[in-house]
Design a protein around this motif. Structure first.
Motif, PDB file in Angstrom:
ATOM      1  N   GLY A 305       0.781  -1.240   0.000  1.00 23.63           N
ATOM      2  CA  GLY A 305       0.000   0.000   0.000  1.00 23.63           C
ATOM      3  C   GLY A 305       0.806   1.279   0.000  1.00 23.63           C
ATOM      4  O   GLY A 305       0.228   2.372  -0.028  1.00 23.63           O
ATOM      5  N   LYS A 306       2.135   1.198  -0.002  1.00 19.15           N
ATOM      6  CA  LYS A 306       2.975   2.399   0.010  1.00 19.15           C
ATOM      7  C   LYS A 306       4.091   2.269  -1.019  1.00 19.15           C
ATOM      8  O   LYS A 306       4.839   1.292  -1.007  1.00 19.15           O
ATOM      9  N   PHE A 307       4.202   3.260  -1.898  1.00 15.98           N
ATOM     10  CA  PHE A 307       5.257   3.258  -2.922  1.00 15.98           C
ATOM     11  C   PHE A 307       6.609   3.612  -2.296  1.00 15.98           C
ATOM     12  O   PHE A 307       6.707   4.575  -1.520  1.00 15.98           O
ATOM     13  N   THR A 308       7.644   2.864  -2.660  1.00 12.93           N
ATOM     14  CA  THR A 308       9.013   3.289  -2.348  1.00 12.93           C
ATOM     15  C   THR A 308       9.438   4.318  -3.390  1.00 12.93           C
ATOM     16  O   THR A 308       8.757   4.507  -4.412  1.00 12.93           O
ATOM     17  N   SER A 309      10.573   4.963  -3.188  1.00 13.17           N
ATOM     18  CA  SER A 309      11.035   5.957  -4.162  1.00 13.17           C
ATOM     19  C   SER A 309      11.322   5.307  -5.516  1.00 13.17           C
ATOM     20  O   SER A 309      11.012   5.879  -6.572  1.00 13.17           O
ATOM     21  N   ASP A 310      11.900   4.098  -5.516  1.00 17.12           N
ATOM     22  CA  ASP A 310      12.155   3.408  -6.787  1.00 17.12           C
ATOM     23  C   ASP A 310      10.852   3.007  -7.475  1.00 17.12           C
ATOM     24  O   ASP A 310      10.708   3.156  -8.701  1.00 17.12           O
ATOM     25  N   GLN A 311       9.900   2.501  -6.705  1.00 20.90           N
ATOM     26  CA  GLN A 311       8.603   2.134  -7.283  1.00 20.90           C
ATOM     27  C   GLN A 311       7.893   3.359  -7.849  1.00 20.90           C
ATOM     28  O   GLN A 311       7.316   3.323  -8.939  1.00 20.90           O
ATOM     29  N   ARG A 312       7.975   4.469  -7.132  1.00 18.04           N
ATOM     30  CA  ARG A 312       7.350   5.707  -7.582  1.00 18.04           C
ATOM     31  C   ARG A 312       7.988   6.193  -8.885  1.00 18.04           C
ATOM     32  O   ARG A 312       7.297   6.651  -9.799  1.00 18.04           O
ATOM     33  N   LEU A 313       9.302   6.082  -8.997  1.00 22.92           N
ATOM     34  CA  LEU A 313      10.025   6.512 -10.199  1.00 22.92           C
ATOM     35  C   LEU A 313       9.539   5.753 -11.427  1.00 22.92           C
ATOM     36  O   LEU A 313       9.176   6.358 -12.451  1.00 22.92           O
ATOM     37  N   ASP A 348      13.047   9.298 -20.986  1.00 24.54           N
ATOM     38  CA  ASP A 348      13.322  10.584 -20.319  1.00 24.54           C
ATOM     39  C   ASP A 348      13.262  10.423 -18.796  1.00 24.54           C
ATOM     40  O   ASP A 348      14.117  10.929 -18.070  1.00 24.54           O
ATOM     41  N   SER A 349      12.247   9.718 -18.315  1.00 26.71           N
ATOM     42  CA  SER A 349      12.085   9.517 -16.876  1.00 26.71           C
ATOM     43  C   SER A 349      13.200   8.645 -16.306  1.00 26.71           C
ATOM     44  O   SER A 349      13.700   8.911 -15.207  1.00 26.71           O
ATOM     45  N   LEU A 350      13.578   7.604 -17.044  1.00 22.82           N
ATOM     46  CA  LEU A 350      14.672   6.742 -16.590  1.00 22.82           C
ATOM     47  C   LEU A 350      15.995   7.516 -16.545  1.00 22.82           C
ATOM     48  O   LEU A 350      16.836   7.273 -15.667  1.00 22.82           O
ATOM     49  N   LYS A 351      16.150   8.472 -17.476  1.00 20.50           N
ATOM     50  CA  LYS A 351      17.359   9.306 -17.457  1.00 20.50           C
ATOM     51  C   LYS A 351      17.354  10.208 -16.222  1.00 20.50           C
ATOM     52  O   LYS A 351      18.382  10.353 -15.534  1.00 20.50           O
ATOM     53  N   LYS A 352      16.189  10.812 -15.927  1.00 23.57           N
ATOM     54  CA  LYS A 352      16.097  11.665 -14.728  1.00 23.57           C
ATOM     55  C   LYS A 352      16.383  10.859 -13.473  1.00 23.57           C
ATOM     56  O   LYS A 352      16.923  11.378 -12.492  1.00 23.57           O
ATOM     57  N   VAL A 356      19.379   5.341 -16.926  1.00 21.69           N
ATOM     58  CA  VAL A 356      20.082   5.422 -18.216  1.00 21.69           C
ATOM     59  C   VAL A 356      20.748   6.793 -18.305  1.00 21.69           C
ATOM     60  O   VAL A 356      20.351   7.745 -17.619  1.00 21.69           O
ATOM     61  N   VAL A 357      21.764   6.874 -19.166  1.00 21.16           N
ATOM     62  CA  VAL A 357      22.524   8.115 -19.343  1.00 21.16           C
ATOM     63  C   VAL A 357      22.723   8.369 -20.828  1.00 21.16           C
ATOM     64  O   VAL A 357      22.692   7.446 -21.640  1.00 21.16           O
ATOM     65  N   GLY A 358      22.910   9.629 -21.167  1.00 22.06           N
ATOM     66  CA  GLY A 358      23.168   9.968 -22.572  1.00 22.06           C
ATOM     67  C   GLY A 358      21.996  10.671 -23.206  1.00 22.06           C
ATOM     68  O   GLY A 358      21.045  11.102 -22.534  1.00 22.06           O
ATOM     69  N   ASP A 359      22.048  10.792 -24.517  1.00 21.88           N
ATOM     70  CA  ASP A 359      21.038  11.526 -25.283  1.00 21.88           C
ATOM     71  C   ASP A 359      19.856  10.615 -25.607  1.00 21.88           C
ATOM     72  O   ASP A 359      20.035   9.547 -26.202  1.00 21.88           O
ATOM     73  N   VAL A 360      18.650  11.031 -25.215  1.00 20.41           N
ATOM     74  CA  VAL A 360      17.472  10.191 -25.396  1.00 20.41           C
ATOM     75  C   VAL A 360      17.171   9.967 -26.879  1.00 20.41           C
ATOM     76  O   VAL A 360      16.735   8.878 -27.285  1.00 20.41           O
ATOM     77  N   ASP A 361      17.405  10.987 -27.719  1.00 16.01           N
ATOM     78  CA  ASP A 361      17.183  10.798 -29.155  1.00 16.01           C
ATOM     79  C   ASP A 361      18.110   9.723 -29.713  1.00 16.01           C
ATOM     80  O   ASP A 361      17.712   8.928 -30.580  1.00 16.01           O
ATOM     81  N   ASP A 362      19.345   9.676 -29.226  1.00 21.18           N
ATOM     82  CA  ASP A 362      20.270   8.618 -29.647  1.00 21.18           C
ATOM     83  C   ASP A 362      19.769   7.254 -29.180  1.00 21.18           C
ATOM     84  O   ASP A 362      19.875   6.253 -29.903  1.00 21.18           O
ATOM     85  N   MET A 363      19.209   7.219 -27.965  1.00 20.56           N
ATOM     86  CA  MET A 363      18.634   5.968 -27.456  1.00 20.56           C
ATOM     87  C   MET A 363      17.486   5.505 -28.361  1.00 20.56           C
ATOM     88  O   MET A 363      17.335   4.305 -28.636  1.00 20.56           O
ATOM     89  N   GLU A 447      25.775   0.593 -12.460  1.00 16.41           N
ATOM     90  CA  GLU A 447      25.751   0.488 -10.996  1.00 16.41           C
ATOM     91  C   GLU A 447      24.319   0.574 -10.470  1.00 16.41           C
ATOM     92  O   GLU A 447      23.881  -0.243  -9.661  1.00 16.41           O
ATOM     93  N   ILE A 448      23.562   1.557 -10.966  1.00 15.27           N
ATOM     94  CA  ILE A 448      22.201   1.773 -10.452  1.00 15.27           C
ATOM     95  C   ILE A 448      21.233   0.718 -10.966  1.00 15.27           C
ATOM     96  O   ILE A 448      20.346   0.272 -10.235  1.00 15.27           O
ATOM     97  N   ILE A 449      21.393   0.292 -12.211  1.00 17.82           N
ATOM     98  CA  ILE A 449      20.401  -0.637 -12.776  1.00 17.82           C
ATOM     99  C   ILE A 449      20.399  -1.966 -12.039  1.00 17.82           C
ATOM    100  O   ILE A 449      19.386  -2.660 -11.990  1.00 17.82           O
ATOM    101  N   GLY A 450      21.517  -2.310 -11.400  1.00 17.99           N
ATOM    102  CA  GLY A 450      21.568  -3.537 -10.615  1.00 17.99           C
ATOM    103  C   GLY A 450      20.568  -3.532  -9.474  1.00 17.99           C
ATOM    104  O   GLY A 450      20.104  -4.592  -9.023  1.00 17.99           O
ATOM    105  N   ARG A 451      20.226  -2.336  -9.018  1.00 13.27           N
ATOM    106  CA  ARG A 451      19.251  -2.194  -7.938  1.00 13.27           C
ATOM    107  C   ARG A 451      17.856  -2.671  -8.359  1.00 13.27           C
ATOM    108  O   ARG A 451      17.016  -2.993  -7.524  1.00 13.27           O
ATOM    109  N   PHE A 452      17.626  -2.720  -9.666  1.00  9.01           N
ATOM    110  CA  PHE A 452      16.298  -3.059 -10.190  1.00  9.01           C
ATOM    111  C   PHE A 452      16.219  -4.489 -10.711  1.00  9.01           C
ATOM    112  O   PHE A 452      15.245  -4.858 -11.362  1.00  9.01           O
TER     113      PHE A 452
END
Length: 509
Positions: A305-313, A348-352, A356-363, A447-452
């Motif tokens: 019943g409660k979102f964590t920060s990662d779940q909210r993202l 865009d949201s995953l970059k924020k 993910v990192v880099g240019d979203v148009d390139d992605m 590094e961060i994606i391993g968290r997911f």
């Protein structure tokens, strides 16, 4: 005591199963005749003959005498609305006259299965011009035919672009006494089904209403430590008990934890049987069917019943894609563009969130969006969950990752009903190769994606009717994170305005 139980029962649903006007199917038949005659006129072909469809047959389980619950073949259901097996239906395109052919039942039917209905019952119930027996097809159609030579039968034969299966043309003893056309009917009838009448929309809306209500009920009753199948059971109970929906539109997907990254979870090899844990996300993709017309709704929420920060993202990334697509939908908008719009918003949201990192148009050029959303954005909905007409003749399925999974690439038009179901998933089978590929590995924050890794996924799905100048979302469930948390904490749905203002203020902080 009885009155107390009755009050509780009444409080469980605000809905009553509606009466279904058989005029709905008469309108469908009229539409088919109109477009078939138009096609024949443009092709300078004679304007006579019969559309002939064979309804579904009752099936038994493998070699046993256990009869599976019958559900009518969809094209036959569309034109005639017949719920019983073993029927044929004909439409005289010169006159618009409709004829049903009922199976001639043996006397013992009355002992085991109930009253043998007279032909007049089916004529009145299904609003057709005439009803005869199936063993009279040859004689009746020859008698009805007012032209010279063998009567022409337009039979249903064509490819379903979702299943890659072909529809089955009618077969009966004596068919050699007719000329047959296997090519004309299917594309015209499939296209008729794409555009919904007001009566069809009312049934799809009802299926959405009862399914939305059931989703809210499940959300409210979910607690840590339950089994996934208990969520499925609550949904099926609510839609049948209060909604009169004996059939589901498809097998329920009740995925929690890592299972929510399995796109079609819930099948026999993965039967909604995990015990879910504190901290899991749930992804529930469930929709009821009423008088053949379906719904297809997905809700994602934290089981505690409660979102964590990662779940909210991740949730808000998908919600923003869902809302932005619906805001952009109107006649003339292309569905591939809508899919790419959803992908871009999620990236865009995953970059924020530094996933993910880099240019979203390139992605986008490298099709990175398909790593996180490998399925298409949505599909037509109606008598089938994946309704007909996704690919008109001449339209090719894209070959790029993600886009190749689109069930339609058409421009939107008024009267279509289509699902909007963006998702974001962490699927090892897709992430590992992309993170090792020299062209795409640079986009990942390793590094961060391993968290997911065991996050699973989020999907948000609504059923949307394209109107003359925009669209209407037919689904009504909590979508904002604060709405979900409020409902799971016991607030009524829809939330009242005072709670909306206070919760909006709290969310903003």
């Amino acid at each position: 005591m009885a009155s107390h139980r009755e009050a509780n029962s009444m409080a469980s649903s605000s809905l009553t199963p509606p009466e279904v006007p058989m005029e709905l199917h008469a309108i469908n038949r009229g539409k088919l005749v109109k477009y078939l005659l138009q096609h024949l006129t443009e092709s300078t072909r004679p304007l006579h003959g019969f559309v002939l469809l064979q309804g579904g047959e009752e099936q038994t389980r493998h070699d046993t005498d256990h009869a599976e619950l019958f559900r009518q073949e969809s094209y036959f259901a569309y034109l005639f609305g017949v719920r019983e097996p073993g029927f044929y239906g004909a439409i005289d395109i010169a006159t618009g006259k409709s004829i049903l052919f009922a199976p001639r039942l043996p006397a013992e039917y009355a002992v085991w299965l109930g009253e043998i209905k007279p032909l007049s019952y089916f004529k009145e119930r299904y609003m057709v011009s005439k009803v005869c027996y199936t063993d009279e097809i040859v004689g009746v159609l020859h008698d009805e035919y007012k032209e010279q030579g063998k009567p022409l039968l337009f039979l249903l034969h064509g490819l379903n672009t979702d299943s890659s299966n072909f529809s089955k043309p009618a077969e009966f003893e004596g068919i050699e006494k007719f000329k047959t056309d296997l090519n004309t009917l299917h594309p015209i009838l499939a296209e008729c089904r794409v555009f919904k009448s007001d009566l069809e929309l009312a049934l799809i809306q009802y299926a959405n209403d009862i399914s939305s209500e059931a989703h809210v009920e499940v959300m409210r009753k979910t607690t840590v430590g339950m089994k996934e199948y208990q969520l499925e059971s609550m949904f099926l109970h609510h839609t049948y008990m209060y909604g009169g929906c004996r059939h589901c539109s498809y097998t329920c997907i009740c995925a929690t934890g890592g299972n929510s990254a399995v796109l079609h979870y819930g099948h026999a090899a993965a039967p909604n049987d995990r015990t879910f844990e504190d901290g899991d996300m749930a992804l529930l993709d469930m929709g009821a069917e009423y008088h053949f017309y379906g719904s297809d709704i997905t809700c994602s929420f934290p089981v505690n019943g409660k979102f964590t920060s990662d779940q909210r993202l991740i949730y808000n990334a998908v919600l923003q894609a869902h809302n932005t697509v619906i805001s952009a939908m109107k006649p003339g908008v292309n569905w591939i563009d809508m899919h790419k719009l959803a992908e871009k918003i999620i990236l865009d949201s995953l970059k924020k969130g530094c996933i993910v990192v880099g240019d979203v148009d390139d992605m986008m050029v490298k099709r990175l969006g398909a790593v996180f959303m490998p399925h298409g954005l949505g599909h037509f909905l109606g008598i089938d969950t994946h309704d007909t007409g996704g690919y008109l003749e001449g339209l090719e399925r894209p070959k790029e990752p993600g886009l190749k999974s689109l069930r339609t690439v058409r421009d939107l038009r008024e009267g279509m009903v289509i699902t909007v179901e963006p998702g974001c998933y962490f699927i090892d089978a897709l992430l590992a190769p992309a993170m090792e590929n020299s062209e795409t590995s640079k986009f990942f924050n390793h590094e961060i994606i391993g968290r997911f890794k065991s996050f699973g996924g989020v999907r948000i799905e609504s059923d949307v009717h394209v109107t003359s100048n925009g669209c209407k979302n037919m689904t009504n469930v909590p979508r904002e994170t604060w709405e979900i948390e409020a409902v799971m904490a016991g607030s009524p749905w829809p939330l009242d305005k005072s709670s909306i203002h206070s919760e909006n203020g709290r969310e903003g902080k």
